[in-house]
Write a protein that holds these residues in place. Structure first.
Motif, mmCIF file in Angstrom:
data_model
loop_
_atom_site.group_PDB
_atom_site.id
_atom_site.type_symbol
_atom_site.label_atom_id
_atom_site.label_comp_id
_atom_site.label_asym_id
_atom_site.label_seq_id
_atom_site.Cartn_x
_atom_site.Cartn_y
_atom_site.Cartn_z
ATOM 1 N N LYS A 135 0.812 -1.224 0.000
ATOM 2 C CA LYS A 135 0.000 0.000 0.000
ATOM 3 C C LYS A 135 0.843 1.271 0.000
ATOM 4 O O LYS A 135 0.343 2.346 -0.320
ATOM 5 C CB LYS A 135 -0.945 0.001 1.203
ATOM 6 N N ASP A 136 2.134 1.165 0.335
ATOM 7 C CA ASP A 136 2.999 2.340 0.452
ATOM 8 C C ASP A 136 3.824 2.625 -0.800
ATOM 9 O O ASP A 136 4.505 3.645 -0.851
ATOM 10 C CB ASP A 136 3.941 2.168 1.646
ATOM 11 N N VAL A 137 3.764 1.747 -1.792
ATOM 12 C CA VAL A 137 4.613 1.877 -2.970
ATOM 13 C C VAL A 137 3.727 2.134 -4.192
ATOM 14 O O VAL A 137 2.716 1.487 -4.374
ATOM 15 C CB VAL A 137 5.441 0.586 -3.188
ATOM 16 N N ARG A 138 4.125 3.132 -5.005
ATOM 17 C CA ARG A 138 3.369 3.444 -6.213
ATOM 18 C C ARG A 138 4.275 3.346 -7.429
ATOM 19 O O ARG A 138 5.451 3.706 -7.344
ATOM 20 C CB ARG A 138 2.833 4.867 -6.154
ATOM 21 N N PRO A 139 3.729 2.909 -8.556
ATOM 22 C CA PRO A 139 4.526 2.927 -9.787
ATOM 23 C C PRO A 139 4.967 4.365 -10.076
ATOM 24 O O PRO A 139 4.227 5.308 -9.799
ATOM 25 C CB PRO A 139 3.560 2.429 -10.848
ATOM 26 N N LEU A 140 6.115 4.535 -10.613
ATOM 27 C CA LEU A 140 6.665 5.876 -10.863
ATOM 28 C C LEU A 140 5.728 6.704 -11.735
ATOM 29 O O LEU A 140 5.553 7.898 -11.507
ATOM 30 C CB LEU A 140 8.042 5.788 -11.513
ATOM 31 N N GLY A 141 5.059 6.120 -12.700
ATOM 32 C CA GLY A 141 4.150 6.844 -13.573
ATOM 33 C C GLY A 141 2.996 7.487 -12.812
ATOM 34 O O GLY A 141 2.459 8.508 -13.233
ATOM 35 N N ASP A 142 2.587 6.936 -11.669
ATOM 36 C CA ASP A 142 1.502 7.507 -10.870
ATOM 37 C C ASP A 142 1.904 8.810 -10.210
ATOM 38 O O ASP A 142 1.055 9.602 -9.828
ATOM 39 C CB ASP A 142 1.047 6.521 -9.769
ATOM 40 N N ALA A 143 3.198 9.032 -10.038
ATOM 41 C CA ALA A 143 3.666 10.229 -9.334
ATOM 42 C C ALA A 143 3.842 11.408 -10.292
ATOM 43 O O ALA A 143 3.982 12.531 -9.868
ATOM 44 C CB ALA A 143 4.998 9.932 -8.642
ATOM 45 N N GLU A 144 3.844 11.123 -11.559
ATOM 46 C CA GLU A 144 4.099 12.186 -12.544
ATOM 47 C C GLU A 144 2.826 12.893 -12.933
ATOM 48 O O GLU A 144 1.751 12.430 -12.831
ATOM 49 C CB GLU A 144 4.787 11.609 -13.762
#
Length: 56
Positions: free
Chosen positions: A47-56
């Motif tokens: 639950k604490d890790v997001r794919p890098l594309g989600d942060a952009e």
């Protein structure tokens, strides 16, 4: 997510998954150019890790 995907963790660091567990938790590796070793890794809950594309 799958192994080797780039991800962003809660503190904003970007790394890549080096091991993915059945429950989605993962071991993430980071480059640490200022540290005593070139790379470091840390365990994160899914639950604490997001794919890098989600942060952009």
């Amino acid at each position: 997510m799958k192994e080797y995907d780039k991800v962003i963790v809660p503190d904003g660091r970007i790394g890549h998954i080096i091991e993915l567990f059945e429950n989605g938790d993962c071991l993430v590796e980071f480059e640490t150019p200022d540290g005593p070793h070139r790379y470091d890794d840390e365990f994160f809950k899914a639950k604490d890790v997001r794919p890098l594309g989600d942060a952009e």
